[in-house]
Design a protein around this motif. Sequence first.
Motif, PDB file in Angstrom:
ATOM      1  N   LYS A 153       0.849  -1.190   0.000  1.00  0.00           N
ATOM      2  CA  LYS A 153       0.000   0.000   0.000  1.00  0.00           C
ATOM      3  C   LYS A 153       0.888   1.244   0.000  1.00  0.00           C
ATOM      4  CE  LYS A 153      -3.830   1.768   2.802  1.00  0.00           C
ATOM      5  NZ  LYS A 153      -3.114   2.803   3.590  1.00  0.00           N
ATOM      6  N   ARG A 154       0.559   2.219  -0.835  1.00  0.00           N
ATOM      7  CA  ARG A 154       1.350   3.451  -0.847  1.00  0.00           C
ATOM      8  C   ARG A 154       1.061   4.272   0.397  1.00  0.00           C
ATOM      9  NH1 ARG A 154       3.855   4.240  -5.762  1.00  0.00           N
ATOM     10  NH2 ARG A 154       4.306   6.435  -5.398  1.00  0.00           N
ATOM     11  N   ARG A 155       2.034   5.034   0.844  1.00  0.00           N
ATOM     12  CA  ARG A 155       1.803   5.929   1.990  1.00  0.00           C
ATOM     13  C   ARG A 155       2.000   7.377   1.564  1.00  0.00           C
ATOM     14  NH1 ARG A 155       4.916   4.992   6.851  1.00  0.00           N
ATOM     15  NH2 ARG A 155       4.874   2.721   6.808  1.00  0.00           N
ATOM     16  N   GLU A 156       1.425   8.282   2.356  1.00  0.00           N
ATOM     17  CA  GLU A 156       1.521   9.704   2.017  1.00  0.00           C
ATOM     18  C   GLU A 156       2.926  10.207   2.305  1.00  0.00           C
ATOM     19  OE1 GLU A 156      -1.753  11.989   3.592  1.00  0.00           O
ATOM     20  OE2 GLU A 156      -2.991  10.948   2.079  1.00  0.00           O
ATOM     21  N   THR A 157       3.426  11.016   1.415  1.00  0.00           N
ATOM     22  CA  THR A 157       4.735  11.637   1.630  1.00  0.00           C
ATOM     23  C   THR A 157       4.570  12.822   2.565  1.00  0.00           C
ATOM     24  OG1 THR A 157       5.734  10.864  -0.417  1.00  0.00           O
ATOM     25  CG2 THR A 157       6.524  12.981   0.424  1.00  0.00           C
ATOM     26  N   LEU A 158       5.498  12.968   3.502  1.00  0.00           N
ATOM     27  CA  LEU A 158       5.434  14.043   4.492  1.00  0.00           C
ATOM     28  C   LEU A 158       6.346  15.198   4.081  1.00  0.00           C
ATOM     29  CD1 LEU A 158       5.805  11.811   7.696  1.00  0.00           C
ATOM     30  CD2 LEU A 158       3.677  12.614   6.635  1.00  0.00           C
ATOM     31  N   LEU A 159       5.893  16.435   4.371  1.00  0.00           N
ATOM     32  CA  LEU A 159       6.732  17.602   4.107  1.00  0.00           C
ATOM     33  C   LEU A 159       8.071  17.429   4.836  1.00  0.00           C
ATOM     34  CD1 LEU A 159       7.075  20.467   2.923  1.00  0.00           C
ATOM     35  CD2 LEU A 159       6.061  21.350   5.049  1.00  0.00           C
ATOM     36  N   PHE A 160       9.149  17.746   4.159  1.00  0.00           N
ATOM     37  CA  PHE A 160      10.509  17.558   4.697  1.00  0.00           C
ATOM     38  C   PHE A 160      10.705  16.125   5.203  1.00  0.00           C
ATOM     39  CE2 PHE A 160       9.914  22.264   5.571  1.00  0.00           C
ATOM     40  CZ  PHE A 160      10.779  22.700   4.568  1.00  0.00           C
ATOM     41  N   ASN A 161       9.989  15.181   4.587  1.00  0.00           N
ATOM     42  CA  ASN A 161      10.112  13.768   4.938  1.00  0.00           C
ATOM     43  C   ASN A 161       9.846  13.516   6.426  1.00  0.00           C
ATOM     44  OD1 ASN A 161      10.516  11.114   4.113  1.00  0.00           O
ATOM     45  ND2 ASN A 161      12.739  11.182   4.392  1.00  0.00           N
ATOM     46  N   GLY A 162       9.036  14.410   7.038  1.00  0.00           N
ATOM     47  CA  GLY A 162       8.681  14.228   8.453  1.00  0.00           C
ATOM     48  C   GLY A 162       9.633  14.920   9.421  1.00  0.00           C
ATOM     49  N   TYR A 163      10.573  15.696   8.916  1.00  0.00           N
ATOM     50  CA  TYR A 163      11.550  16.374   9.784  1.00  0.00           C
ATOM     51  C   TYR A 163      11.309  17.889   9.872  1.00  0.00           C
ATOM     52  CZ  TYR A 163      13.941  11.887   9.316  1.00  0.00           C
ATOM     53  OH  TYR A 163      14.238  10.550   9.337  1.00  0.00           O
ATOM     54  N   THR A 164      10.041  18.308   9.696  1.00  0.00           N
ATOM     55  CA  THR A 164       9.708  19.737   9.684  1.00  0.00           C
ATOM     56  C   THR A 164      10.210  20.477  10.931  1.00  0.00           C
ATOM     57  OG1 THR A 164       7.770  19.281   8.362  1.00  0.00           O
ATOM     58  CG2 THR A 164       7.795  21.377   9.534  1.00  0.00           C
ATOM     59  N   GLU A 165       9.986  19.865  12.085  1.00  0.00           N
ATOM     60  CA  GLU A 165      10.361  20.512  13.339  1.00  0.00           C
ATOM     61  C   GLU A 165      11.850  20.882  13.356  1.00  0.00           C
ATOM     62  OE1 GLU A 165      10.495  18.974  17.802  1.00  0.00           O
ATOM     63  OE2 GLU A 165       8.736  18.234  16.724  1.00  0.00           O
ATOM     64  N   GLN A 166      12.679  19.997  12.821  1.00  0.00           N
ATOM     65  CA  GLN A 166      14.133  20.223  12.863  1.00  0.00           C
ATOM     66  C   GLN A 166      14.635  21.180  11.784  1.00  0.00           C
ATOM     67  OE1 GLN A 166      12.586  17.239  13.002  1.00  0.00           O
ATOM     68  NE2 GLN A 166      13.783  15.692  14.065  1.00  0.00           N
ATOM     69  N   VAL A 167      13.918  21.278  10.629  1.00  0.00           N
ATOM     70  CA  VAL A 167      14.520  22.014   9.509  1.00  0.00           C
ATOM     71  C   VAL A 167      13.716  23.195   8.967  1.00  0.00           C
ATOM     72  CG1 VAL A 167      15.805  19.951   8.788  1.00  0.00           C
ATOM     73  CG2 VAL A 167      13.608  20.484   7.679  1.00  0.00           C
ATOM     74  N   SER A 168      12.442  23.358   9.369  1.00  0.00           N
ATOM     75  CA  SER A 168      11.636  24.388   8.696  1.00  0.00           C
ATOM     76  C   SER A 168      12.233  25.788   8.865  1.00  0.00           C
ATOM     77  CB  SER A 168      10.185  24.347   9.177  1.00  0.00           C
ATOM     78  OG  SER A 168      10.135  24.600  10.554  1.00  0.00           O
ATOM     79  N   ALA A 169      12.912  26.042   9.984  1.00  0.00           N
ATOM     80  CA  ALA A 169      13.497  27.371  10.212  1.00  0.00           C
ATOM     81  C   ALA A 169      14.515  27.742   9.133  1.00  0.00           C
ATOM     82  CB  ALA A 169      14.149  27.427  11.592  1.00  0.00           C
TER      83      ALA A 169
END
Length: 312
Positions: A285-301
């Motif tokens: 089953k395909r899964r949804e891709t996450l923004l920044f591969n799920g590492y938003t907290e660490q890199v969005s800044a």
Amino acid sequence: MKTSKIPSIPSSEITPEGVYLNRRQFMKLAGGAGAAALLAACGVQPTENVATPETPALLDELGEPANTFEQITHYNNYYEFTTDKEGVANLAEDFPTTPWQVEVGGLVQNPRTYDIDQLRAFPQEERIYRLRCVEAWSMVIPWTGFPLAKLLAEVEPLTSARYVAFTTKMDEEHMPGLKSPFYPWPYTEGLRLDEAMNDLALLVTGLYGKDLPPQDGAPIRLAVPWKYGFKSVKSIVKIDLVEEMPETLWNTVAANEYGFYANVNPDVHHPRWSQATERRIGETKRRETLLFNGYTEQVSALYEGMSLYSNF
Ligand SMILES: Nc1nc2c(c(=O)[nH]1)N[C@H]1C(S)=C(S)[C@@H](COP(=O)(O)O)O[C@H]1N2
Ligand SMILES: [Mo]
């Protein structure tokens, strides 16, 4: 990183059955490749990831199980060998990884050439990272390595340095894929300096507590988990601090398809396919891709005020 912040346990509490359960703590206590030998001495196989009540699977911080050693080492992108993912392991088997040196220079106070053993002497940690290929498949991989920031701190970038450029090995004798005229060899990549200094950017020397196998980029590669896999360059021989955004292999081949930033983003599609979902190797089953591969907290800044659409 959650995976590297587990408190260490006294070695008296490590029983053979407990070793696998506490592998991450154990890795921290014993350190890097040496830990693998100790695990083996205890009769523990660090190379599989099949969950049982006694040996739960390694999980990343989202609770997703690591792919097996077999999957991680037999489904590879490494165009210097071949474009056939299942053929890399065999072709790379005899790739010589010693002696090996990495030259670190450019706009730095202390340019230095490191022998691979000096890089392995940096304190090593295990990090379980997701890897999302731009081709829309993904894996969860337990790497061993150390933050790129630690290496950069030693060479001391000058204030004029704004980017980090990576150059990888060109071994014509052992890398048959280099004969392909379609690519501007050697394989090169780059990061903005602040991206390179982010704690997630890891120089990788091992996998599942063992030395990195050739097909995964031995003896040293990068893991930049919030970006598409092509930024995580294998077999690094040169790291240069530079002022201008460096040329990279994929950006040179097709700038409209592979941008310099290449941040994983389910809303910014490749011109020829959607990036909204992905196939985890081993799943159907395909899964949804996450923004920044799920590492938003660490890199969005890092990207505040910057368009993720025009800077793809
Ligand atoms: N030198 C080099 N590094 C490379 C590549 C390559 O072809 N050559 N492929 C990249 C791509 S597209 C991906 S998805 C990852 C795959 O890493 P893995 O085979 O260890 O899973 O390596 C990256 N690093
Ligand atoms: Mo990739």
